[in-house]
Design an enzyme around this catalytic site. Structure first.
Site, short mmCIF file in Angstrom:
data_model
loop_
_atom_site.label_atom_id
_atom_site.label_comp_id
_atom_site.label_asym_id
_atom_site.label_seq_id
_atom_site.Cartn_x
_atom_site.Cartn_y
_atom_site.Cartn_z
N SER A 791 0.86 -1.16 0.06
CA SER A 791 -0.10 0.01 0.08
C SER A 791 0.86 1.34 0.09
CB SER A 791 -1.07 0.05 1.39
OG SER A 791 -1.82 1.01 1.28
N CYS A 858 -2.93 4.48 -0.03
CA CYS A 858 -3.59 4.97 0.98
C CYS A 858 -3.38 6.52 1.79
CB CYS A 858 -3.42 4.00 2.41
SG CYS A 858 -1.82 4.03 2.88
#
Ligand code: ADP
Ligand code: MG
Ligand code: MG
Length: 904
Positions: A791, A858
């Site tokens: 991520s 994110c």
């Protein structure tokens, strides 16, 4: 010497003289079209297009946007080579109209209008009636047989020209006019007589000379060159620059200049000027909608000089005003035909400007109308149903960022409230705040953390910064198309306009209504959806979304490839995000859980522990609380993926910082104050962003992550026991090398195994990592050996790639953006060439090792439409953003997919 070389290089490195840069338009021959916005600007391109459609447009020509760059290259002067093409085009206009520019008997007058690619309402100044002087005004009076009109046009011209071209403060002339009206007890401008106007012209010219030291130019050509230059100049005024920054319009685009023969709405009661929308820009309702003024010119309607009248009979009902439909029925029905034609042609809601000269209708502008987000959704859905556009087009038209407006609070209908007054519902939403009367104060108070409502008689482009800073905008003058209304709608900001009942006094900084006298700093509440203004603070409630929203979201979901998750740390956030359609949690920051009042002391105990066993004792206290947090989140997300990031920030963030607090904590923990103080001091770091944080904490204190992993695993076991399904994703932050991840992954897996054995429950789970350091992106192939997913933490990746701290960049980042060193604030929209390349590279390298590696993002960028388009191109699996941005991301992801398809 050196300087010369530089200038020469600069000039040769930029544009060469274009072959053609003046485009003519008149019935039967338009050289441009709607597709040429880049060089003709939006206004010029659409004037040409309307002309080609056979719609009556006063003849004229457009000087292309390319000349804007040449103008600045020449040091802010119109290059000589531009002039011949302009004089040739002017001769063509003269031939069409049968009047001559500067002719003393029957003069041709023109308007000089700016027009950039993207519409910039109110940003650039238009000059009307150019070509008038003491001789031509007499000619105009005779040829029109209407001296009042001629002199009214002349005084307007001097007002506009002295303001825009000669840089004179326009309020001086405005005051002279107001004084005269007061002396003569006139209410409206239209009561001024020929002699009044002649006197005004004389006074105006004297004032101009006094204030600028220059005589008002009498030569029409000199006037024209001055006006054309002024338009190019206005591209770089502070207010234009502010607007461009707000709307991400590049400075390099430049503006075009439109020179167009005048038509006159100020020739008497059979003449008028107005603006209209082909559908309601506030609600989207399919109804012709607009305002006009009889015997008026140009921007009188939007300037709020008189209260404009509604265009249609229906809209005028009950207002006591006469509609255009009733006042000038023939011109009205022609206008109806034209608006329908335009909407069908452009296949979008149009914002149009028109003038009626002695009963004859002329169109002066059309463009895709700005609208509220609710209106945009309704219009898109209606147009799909009307088969005017298809679903893909509907999505491509919608601005994902604008959905934000729909998610804004409204006033609680059950709240107690005291109505002060009712104005026009110019832009929806419910807001409250302290009143201020100047834009500067709005900005200052906002900086002090106050919520303010900007209260103005009317707004002008100078007020933009204040409008941005304010919660809402309130004006006493002007209609639904006034500056305040248009700009507020564009910003998605609540606005009540034209509230004439309220008296605003700038001198005393008060607003008076119904016996109330409100002073600066008093609180009011605005309801932008009804136009109502209330005393004090009225409670607001969260918004509800309608069927159009749901429908568009469903269409978007069918199209998009990117999944949309949310960043949520609390059950409340998680629930909100699910309601908005989040497909999982992409980032749960566990440190937020550490700050709870019931546990912060246990966290501190863990931090100040001197040895492993003391630390473990404290961690045992935290375990059940963390387990409960995760249990709640997993439960709400009901089988959707949930990524939990293990502790990231440096430990000193959790300890007290003042001696007072340290003393109290020492007492509560039953420990020695001096020892505690020393411990806190020892945690100090010079550069915490790059210090002992993220996985580095776990390398030195493995117990912390072990406790968190255990809490995750135990929560998972509980849910499995309840018959639920889930696959927790454990995420390790701030990894720089594959070795770190190798070690921590083994440790996490061991802990999960232990729990599974203890509980006799099995479940699947993933262990992955954040990619937020350049080294991790560069060595992503090695890191992927130990990761089930990546991520990208683009906030930290931006900081570490650009080598700048977000918290310290405020002082210089603004000038980096305004001077074009960076195209945008890299924390708002991803730096595609730099940080973006690392994302691309990290993804490719990671998938080289594991072809089906799940990759998401994110950072803050996960909710930014432009960045989302980039992430789609790079081939990420999902973006994760804050709950309120989930709908924006869903739409943006769909648009990215459509745009991608278009390209291939
Ligand atoms: P903006 O970009 O601020 O909308 P415009 O160039 O459209 O400015 O000019 C503002 C208004 O001036 C127009 O809406 C129209 O009413 C008036 N105007 C501009 N050109 C002419 C013209 N040739 N004849 C009559 N009115 C004009
Ligand atoms: Mg204007
Ligand atoms: Mg206009």
């Amino acid at each position: 010497m050196h300087q010369n070389v530089n200038t020469a290089e600069k000039a040769s490195s930029t544009s060469t003289i274009p072959q053609k840069f003046v485009y003519f338009f008149a019935a039967g021959e338009a050289e441009g079209n709607a597709g040429m916005k880049n060089i003709l600007g939006g206004k010029g391109a659409n004037l040409a297009e309307m002309t080609s459609l056979g719609i009556p447009v006063p003849p004229g020509f457009t000087i292309s946007t390319e000349i804007c760059a040449h103008f600045y290259e020449a040091g802010g002067k119109l290059p000589e080579w531009v002039r011949p093409a302009v004089t040739t085009a002017m001769a063509k206009v003269e031939a069409k109209i049968g009047k001559k520019f500067g002719d003393v008997n029957n003069p041709l007058l023109v308007s000089v209008r700016s027009g950039a690619r993207a519409s910039m309402p109110g940003m650039m100044d238009t000059i009307l009636n150019l070509g008038l002087n003491d001789q031509t005004v007499e000619g105009l009076a005779k040829s029109s047989n209407n001296p009042r009109f001629a002199w009214d046009s002349y005084r307007r011209f001097i007002q506009m020209y002295s303001d825009v071209v000669m840089g004179m403060n326009s309020s001086l002339l405005e005051v002279t006019l107001e004084d005269m009206k007061e002396d003569k007890h006139y209410k409206a401008d239209t009561e001024l007589t020929v002699d009044d106007l002649k006197l005004l012209v004389k006074k105006f010219k004297e004032l101009v000379h006094q204030m600028t030291g220059q005589s008002f130019p009498t030569d029409p050509w000199e006037q024209l060159w001055g006006a054309v230059s002024a338009v190019f100049h206005s591209w770089n005024t502070p207010r234009a620059i502010t607007y461009r920054e707000l709307h991400s319009i590049p400075a390099s685009w430049g503006t075009a200049v439109n020179v167009q023969s005048m038509v006159f709405g100020n020739m008497g009661d059979d003449s008028a000027t107005g603006v209209a929308f082909t559908r309601n820009p506030s609600t989207g309702e399919k109804a012709f909608y607009g305002e006009f003024l009889i015997n008026a010119q140009g921007e009188d309607v939007v300037a709020g000089i008189r209260t404009p009248q509604p265009i249609t009979k229906i809209a005028a009902q009950g207002s006591g005003m006469k509609s255009l439909e009733e006042a000038l029925p023939q011109a009205y029905s022609q206008l109806v035909d034209i608006y329908k034609k335009l909407e069908a042609h452009y296949r979008d809601m149009q914002d149009i400007e028109f003038t009626i000269e002695r009963g004859v209708l002329w169109m002066l502008q059309t463009r895709n109308g700005k609208r509220t987000a609710a209106a945009a959704l309704k219009i898109a859905c209606d147009m799909i149903d009307e088969k005017l556009i298809n679903q893909d087009e509907a999505l491509l038209r919608l601005d994902p960022g604008a959905l934000d407006q729909l998610l804004h609070p409204t006033l609680d209908p059950k709240a107690q409230k005291t109505l002060l007054a009712k104005g026009l519902p110019a832009s929806p939403g419910g807001v409250n705040g302290q009143i201020v009367f100047t834009s500067e104060e709005a900005v200052e108070w906002k900086e002090q953390g106050k919520k303010v409502i900007l209260v103005r008689v009317e707004t002008s482009p100078e007020d933009i910064a204040g409008m941005v800073a304010a919660q809402g905008i309130f004006t006493t003058r002007g209609g639904m198309t006034s500056h305040a209304a248009v700009v507020a709608r564009g910003m998605g900001k609540c606005c009540v306009a034209g509230c004439g009942e309220v008296e605003v006094d700038y001198r005393t900084e008060t607003m008076k209504v119904k016996g109330y006298v409100l002073k600066k700093g008093d609180v009011i509440t605005l309801d932008g959806s009804t136009g109502e203004v209330y005393l004090g603070e009225v409670k607001t409630i969260e918004p509800k979304l309608d069927g159009n929203f749901e429908r568009i979201m469903k269409i978007a979901d069918q199209v998009r490839k990117l999944k949309v998750r949310t960043n949520a740390d609390t059950p409340k956030d998680a629930q909100t995000a699910r309601n908005f359609g989040a497909e999982g949690i992409g980032l749960c920051r566990t440190e937020h859980m550490f700050f709870g009042a019931d546990r912060i002391d246990a966290v501190r105990e863990m931090i100040i522990a001197d040895n492993k066993s003391d630390r473990e004792k404290a961690l045992v206290k935290l375990l059940p609380m963390q387990r409960d947090d995760f249990y709640q989140l997993f439960k709400i997300m009901d089988g959707l993926p949930v990524t939990i990031r293990l502790l990231d920030p440096p430990l000193h963030e959790f300890v007290p910082h003042t001696d007072e607090e340290t003393k109290e904590l020492a007492k509560r923990l039953g420990t020695d104050y001096e020892r505690l103080r020393a411990k806190v001091k020892s945690l100090h770091e010079f550069n915490p962003m790059l210090g002992h944080r993220g996985c580095r904490l776990a390398i030195t204190f493995p117990e912390i992550y072990q406790m968190q992993v255990r809490a995750i695993a135990e929560a998972a076991c509980m849910l499995i026991g309840e018959g639920k399904k889930l696959v927790p994703e454990i995420m390790i932050p701030l990894v720089a090398t594959d070795k770190e991840l190798d070690i921590l992954r083994v440790s996490a897996i061991n802990e999960v195994k232990k729990v599974q054995q203890e509980k006799g429950v099995k479940f699947d789970y993933l262990v992955g990592t954040m990619i937020e350091l350049p080294r991790a992106a560069i060595t992503a192939d090695a890191i992927a050996e130990y990761a089930d997913f990546f991520s990208f933490g683009t906030n930290d990746l931006t900081q570490t790639t650009l080598g700048l701290s977000r918290d310290d960049s405020g002082r210089f980042l603004g000038s980096y953006v305004s001077s074009g060193i960076l195209p945008k604030d890299p924390f708002m929209s991803i730096d595609q060439t730099g940080v973006g390349s690392l994302v691309k590279m990290g993804t490719e390298l990671g998938r080289r090792t594991k072809p089906d590696l799940k990759v998401g993002v994110c950072g803050e960028h996960g909710g930014d439409p432009e960045s989302i388009e980039f992430f789609h191109k790079v081939g990420l699996d999902y973006v994760s953003c804050s709950p309120f941005r989930v709908p924006i991301a869903r739409l943006a992801a769909a648009r990215a997919a459509l745009l991608g398809k278009k390209l291939h």
